[in-house]
Design an enzyme around this catalytic site. Structure first.
Site, PDB file in Angstrom:
ATOM      1  N   LYS A 165       0.857  -1.180   0.000  1.00  0.00           N
ATOM      2  CA  LYS A 165       0.000   0.000   0.000  1.00  0.00           C
ATOM      3  C   LYS A 165       0.901   1.240   0.000  1.00  0.00           C
ATOM      4  CE  LYS A 165      -3.680  -2.651   0.942  1.00  0.00           C
ATOM      5  NZ  LYS A 165      -4.776  -2.887   0.034  1.00  0.00           N
ATOM      6  N   HIS A 284      -6.970 -13.498  -6.965  1.00  0.00           N
ATOM      7  CA  HIS A 284      -7.753 -12.530  -6.201  1.00  0.00           C
ATOM      8  C   HIS A 284      -9.194 -12.565  -6.691  1.00  0.00           C
ATOM      9  CE1 HIS A 284      -9.260  -8.794  -4.527  1.00  0.00           C
ATOM     10  NE2 HIS A 284      -8.260  -8.859  -3.680  1.00  0.00           N
TER      11      HIS A 284
END
Length: 465
Positions: A165, A284
């Site tokens: 992130k 994902h």
């Protein structure tokens, strides 16, 4: 024999309560909410018809084939306890309705037009039983759990990951630096976010190069095998494979794909490439909640999980359980078992409608990710066991001293929990105590415990079913 034109009730042809299901049938459990005035048998038969051979009227060409051989059959209907006007309709589909080795074709039939059908207020596919004869036409996961452990040389504990992130906006060089810091600190994997593909601020090739450099540097320093999930998802299958080829040329161990937004055709293509070229494949599930969030319409995630195991993937995101309700814990563990185990018994209390035998199809590692931190480690270790990947994004990068100490804190917490479990301690009861003890000899863990202590950690002993 004349041809009789006109519209007739579906249930006359497609509702067959005395049908004995075959071992080769694909079985589906639908949650049906009929429109007012539509009897459940008609609604269930309509689902069977519209998802197999039926159309709204009798057609002349029906006489040119054997409907009895090819039609779907609604063979059982039961009301849903505690819900008004909801039924579980069980439908059996003959195997010949489906193309071999194609999840795309299977879903186009079973969850195609029928979901827009007017006679139904809502429709949800709760579970599928995939017969052994159909499973055998799929390659499945590129490698599976055991081969992955052998490739990584990591045994007897869950694997640790971290999503880098901020997920969008970093340059490739800074992104690689964040990867290096996390891996150096003790994580096994770092991860591209699902929406990191190839954007103006960071093109895919630059990211791949800097991440590979970070990987090899961390590997040399720690003596452990490291991985970074390089997201190969792209706008076309050709571009996706181009990225996977480049990853292979860099010598990295694992790539990644967003299987629902990318589509099952692309996913199966990539899974085949990964097996042929020794790459692990991380999956994902972006977009899953669009499909599985509504209780009465869409598809339950356990069906998407089964479809992924057929299509191919070595890891898949599967929720975290922690902090959720007890019932959801059982249901999550139900589809976690469907991903990992070879044989899963029918168990309605865990949402498993059919006994599923995967024969020799490899298993998939469930990934717990999203809002978890060091205080959750005992619960996660207890719930998911060794065959899992625990991913701490903010729980690593949010450490007050930086990424590497954040990684150290997670690794220490994990090793402490695994050791405590192996010594026979009860993680459910003594979890907090185990983490506190470990933090005495790890300043990094102590700092992490301090930051996230306000976020309550409540983990009652698990209800055994």
């Amino acid at each position: 024999v004349g041809f009789k034109a006109g519209v007739k009730d579906y249930k006359l042809t497609y509702y067959t309560p005395d049908y004995e299901t075959k071992d080769t049938d694909i079985l589906a459990a639908f949650r049906v909410t009929p429109q007012p005035g539509v009897p459940p048998e008609e609604a269930g038969a309509a689902v069977a018809a519209e998802s197999s051979t039926g159309t709204w009227t009798t057609v002349w060409t029906d006489g040119l084939t054997s409907l009895d051989r090819y039609k779907g059959r609604c063979y059982h209907i039961e009301p849903v306890a505690g819900e008004e006007n909801q039924y579980i309709a069980y439908v059996a589909y003959p195997l010949d309705l489906f193309e071999e080795g194609s999840v795309t074709n299977m879903f186009t039939s079973i969850v195609g037009n029928v979901f827009g059908f007017k006679a139904l207020r809502a429709l949800r596919l709760e579970d599928l039983r995939i017969p052994i004869s159909y499973i055998k036409t799929f390659q499945g996961p590129p490698h599976g759990i055991q081969v992955e452990r052998d490739k990584l040389n990591k045994y007897g504990r869950p694997l640790l990951g971290c999503t880098i992130k901020p997920k969008l906006g970093l340059s490739a060089k800074n992104y690689g630096r964040a990867v290096y810091e996390c891996l150096r600190g003790g994580l096994d994997f770092t991860k591209d976010d699902e929406n990191v593909n190839s954007q103006p601020f960071m093109r895919w090739r630059d990211r791949f190069c800097f991440c590979a450099e970070a990987l090899y540097k961390a590997q040399a320093e720690t003596g452990e095998i490291k991985g970074h999930y390089l997201n190969a998802t792209a706008g076309t299958c050709e571009e996706m494979i181009k990225r996977a080829v480049f990853a292979r040329e860099l010598g990295v161990p694992i790539v990644m794909h967003d299987y629902l937004t990318g589509g099952f055709t692309a996913n199966t293509t990539l899974a085949h490439y990964c097996r042929d070229n020794g790459l692990l494949l991380h999956i994902h599930r972006a977009m899953h909640a669009v499909i599985d969030r509504q209780k009465n319409h869409g598809m339950h995630f356990r069906v998407l999980a089964k479809a992924l195991r057929l299509s191919g993937g070595d890891h898949i995101h599967a929720g975290t359980v922690v902090g959720k309700l007890e019932g959801e814990r059982e249901i999550t563990l139900g589809f976690v078992d469907l991903l990992r185990d070879d044989f899963i018994e029918k168990d309605r209390s865990r949402g498993i409608y059919f006994t599923q035998d995967w024969v020799s199809l490899p298993g998939v590692l469930p990934v717990a990710s999203g809002g978890i931190h060091v205080w959750h480690m005992p619960a996660l270790t207890e719930i998911f066991g060794d065959d899992s990947v625990l991913q701490f994004g903010g729980g690593t990068l949010g450490h007050p001293w930086g990424n590497a100490p954040g990684a150290v804190a997670n690794r220490v917490a994990l090793e402490a929990c695994v050791q405590a479990r192996n010594e026979g301690r009860d993680l459910a009861r003594e979890g907090n105590e185990i983490i506190r003890e470990a933090s005495k000899w790890s300043p990094e863990l102590a700092a992490a415990c301090e930051v996230w202590k306000e976020i309550k950690f409540e983990f009652p002993a698990m209800d055994t079913l």
